[in-house]
Design a protein around this motif. Structure first.
Motif, PDB file in Angstrom:
ATOM      1  N   LEU A 110      36.638  38.479  28.143  1.00 32.64           N
ATOM      2  CA  LEU A 110      35.246  38.013  28.140  1.00 32.64           C
ATOM      3  C   LEU A 110      34.262  39.150  27.860  1.00 32.64           C
ATOM      4  N   PHE A 111      34.502  40.317  28.446  1.00 32.75           N
ATOM      5  CA  PHE A 111      33.660  41.469  28.133  1.00 32.75           C
ATOM      6  C   PHE A 111      33.784  41.840  26.665  1.00 32.75           C
ATOM      7  N   SER A 112      34.990  41.761  26.110  1.00 37.10           N
ATOM      8  CA  SER A 112      35.201  42.180  24.718  1.00 37.10           C
ATOM      9  C   SER A 112      34.496  41.270  23.725  1.00 37.10           C
ATOM     10  N   ILE A 113      34.299  39.998  24.062  1.00 34.36           N
ATOM     11  CA  ILE A 113      33.592  39.095  23.133  1.00 34.36           C
ATOM     12  C   ILE A 113      32.114  38.959  23.474  1.00 34.36           C
ATOM     13  N   GLY A 114      31.650  39.686  24.486  1.00 28.72           N
ATOM     14  CA  GLY A 114      30.224  39.749  24.767  1.00 28.72           C
ATOM     15  C   GLY A 114      29.696  38.713  25.745  1.00 28.72           C
ATOM     16  N   LEU A 115      30.548  38.003  26.447  1.00 29.56           N
ATOM     17  CA  LEU A 115      30.081  37.041  27.456  1.00 29.56           C
ATOM     18  C   LEU A 115      29.963  37.772  28.796  1.00 29.56           C
ATOM     19  N   LEU A 116      28.902  38.557  28.914  1.00 31.52           N
ATOM     20  CA  LEU A 116      28.786  39.507  30.010  1.00 31.52           C
ATOM     21  C   LEU A 116      28.628  38.852  31.381  1.00 31.52           C
ATOM     22  N   VAL A 117      27.834  37.789  31.487  1.00 34.18           N
ATOM     23  CA  VAL A 117      27.618  37.148  32.788  1.00 34.18           C
ATOM     24  C   VAL A 117      28.918  36.517  33.288  1.00 34.18           C
ATOM     25  N   VAL A 118      29.585  35.777  32.421  1.00 35.82           N
ATOM     26  CA  VAL A 118      30.848  35.137  32.802  1.00 35.82           C
ATOM     27  C   VAL A 118      31.894  36.206  33.119  1.00 35.82           C
ATOM     28  N   ALA A 119      31.937  37.251  32.325  1.00 34.04           N
ATOM     29  CA  ALA A 119      32.889  38.341  32.561  1.00 34.04           C
ATOM     30  C   ALA A 119      32.616  39.025  33.891  1.00 34.04           C
ATOM     31  N   ALA A 120      31.351  39.220  34.221  1.00 37.42           N
ATOM     32  CA  ALA A 120      31.004  39.857  35.496  1.00 37.42           C
ATOM     33  C   ALA A 120      31.437  38.989  36.677  1.00 37.42           C
ATOM     34  N   ILE A 121      31.290  37.677  36.545  1.00 36.53           N
ATOM     35  CA  ILE A 121      31.735  36.770  37.614  1.00 36.53           C
ATOM     36  C   ILE A 121      33.251  36.841  37.755  1.00 36.53           C
ATOM     37  N   TRP A 122      33.980  36.795  36.628  1.00 40.72           N
ATOM     38  CA  TRP A 122      35.440  36.924  36.672  1.00 40.72           C
ATOM     39  C   TRP A 122      35.843  38.243  37.334  1.00 40.72           C
ATOM     40  N   LEU A 123      35.174  39.321  36.946  1.00 41.09           N
ATOM     41  CA  LEU A 123      35.508  40.635  37.498  1.00 41.09           C
ATOM     42  C   LEU A 123      35.226  40.688  38.996  1.00 41.09           C
ATOM     43  N   THR A 124      34.123  40.098  39.414  1.00 39.17           N
ATOM     44  CA  THR A 124      33.792  40.048  40.839  1.00 39.17           C
ATOM     45  C   THR A 124      34.850  39.273  41.616  1.00 39.17           C
ATOM     46  N   LEU A 125      35.260  38.123  41.085  1.00 36.56           N
ATOM     47  CA  LEU A 125      36.309  37.339  41.738  1.00 36.56           C
ATOM     48  C   LEU A 125      37.631  38.104  41.772  1.00 36.56           C
ATOM     49  N   TRP A 126      37.920  38.846  40.704  1.00 42.92           N
ATOM     50  CA  TRP A 126      39.139  39.647  40.678  1.00 42.92           C
ATOM     51  C   TRP A 126      39.085  40.739  41.753  1.00 42.92           C
ATOM     52  N   LEU A 127      37.936  41.371  41.917  1.00 42.75           N
ATOM     53  CA  LEU A 127      37.794  42.404  42.941  1.00 42.75           C
ATOM     54  C   LEU A 127      37.973  41.821  44.344  1.00 42.75           C
ATOM     55  N   VAL A 128      37.435  40.623  44.580  1.00 36.72           N
ATOM     56  CA  VAL A 128      37.640  39.953  45.868  1.00 36.72           C
ATOM     57  C   VAL A 128      39.131  39.689  46.073  1.00 36.72           C
ATOM     58  N   TYR A 129      39.795  39.197  45.039  1.00 38.87           N
ATOM     59  CA  TYR A 129      41.246  38.964  45.107  1.00 38.87           C
ATOM     60  C   TYR A 129      41.980  40.272  45.402  1.00 38.87           C
ATOM     61  N   LEU A 130      41.605  41.343  44.720  1.00 36.61           N
ATOM     62  CA  LEU A 130      42.269  42.635  44.899  1.00 36.61           C
ATOM     63  C   LEU A 130      42.107  43.139  46.333  1.00 36.61           C
ATOM     64  N   ILE A 131      40.925  42.996  46.902  1.00 32.34           N
ATOM     65  CA  ILE A 131      40.699  43.387  48.298  1.00 32.34           C
ATOM     66  C   ILE A 131      41.585  42.555  49.222  1.00 32.34           C
ATOM     67  N   PHE A 132      41.681  41.265  48.959  1.00 31.75           N
ATOM     68  CA  PHE A 132      42.542  40.394  49.753  1.00 31.75           C
ATOM     69  C   PHE A 132      43.997  40.847  49.668  1.00 31.75           C
ATOM     70  N   VAL A 133      44.480  41.154  48.463  1.00 30.77           N
ATOM     71  CA  VAL A 133      45.871  41.583  48.280  1.00 30.77           C
ATOM     72  C   VAL A 133      46.122  42.905  48.992  1.00 30.77           C
ATOM     73  N   ILE A 134      45.224  43.848  48.852  1.00 30.61           N
ATOM     74  CA  ILE A 134      45.392  45.148  49.505  1.00 30.61           C
ATOM     75  C   ILE A 134      45.448  44.971  51.023  1.00 30.61           C
ATOM     76  N   HIS A 135      44.639  44.062  51.534  1.00 31.50           N
ATOM     77  CA  HIS A 135      44.608  43.826  52.977  1.00 31.50           C
ATOM     78  C   HIS A 135      45.859  43.099  53.470  1.00 31.50           C
ATOM     79  N   SER A 136      46.339  42.107  52.729  1.00 27.94           N
ATOM     80  CA  SER A 136      47.424  41.260  53.229  1.00 27.94           C
ATOM     81  C   SER A 136      48.810  41.643  52.712  1.00 27.94           C
TER      82      SER A 136
END
Length: 144
Positions: free
Chosen positions: A105-131
């Motif tokens: 999404l970042f590569s094709i220029g959909l910055l808002v959608v890409a930022a939301i995906w990235l934010t959700l991925w970071l939340v997932y990553l924090i969850f994985v690191i914790h659990s």
């Protein structure tokens, strides 16, 4: 343990195959745009690299899950070792697989959608690191 490992073999192989399909689909539709210069080249290549890392991590997880499913053929301490390795490869492959959409999404220029995906991925990553440490197969010590 054998049944769970066998089921995990099937899941990991299915995800690896899905990743290869998505890789092919991404190349078919985005590579012509890459050649024309209408996508961010570094991010597009990063997405393809992420797909490769994810696919091969899932394949390695499959091999280790298979080894842990062999039952009497493999000693218990080796089976637990392979199960732990498989879980590590699974976590890496799954985590990188979820990063890939934001890179595309970042590569094709959909910055808002890409930022939301990235934010959700970071939340997932924090969850994985914790659990993750709590979910690992317990170690079995080698008996002499």
């Amino acid at each position: 343990m054998e049944n769970l490992a066998a089921a995990n073999v099937n899941r990991a192989i299915s995800l690896a195959a899905t990743n290869i399909s998505i890789f092919t689909f991404t190349l078919m539709f985005l590579y012509p745009k890459f050649e024309k210069g209408t996508v961010q080249p570094v991010l597009f290549q990063a997405a393809l690299i992420a797909m490769a890392i994810s696919t091969f991590s899932l394949v390695f997880a499959t091999v280790h899950y298979y080894r842990s499913s062999l039952g009497a053929w493999v000693p218990e301490h080796e089976r637990s070792h392979h199960a732990r390795r498989a879980e590590t490869f699974w976590a890496l492959g799954y985590s990188v697989m979820f990063l890939t959409p934001s890179l595309v999404l970042f590569s094709i220029g959909l910055l808002v959608v890409a930022a939301i995906w990235l934010t959700l991925w970071l939340v997932y990553l924090i969850f994985v690191i914790h659990s993750y440490p709590k979910a690992l197969t317990p170690r079995v010590l080698k008996e002499y």
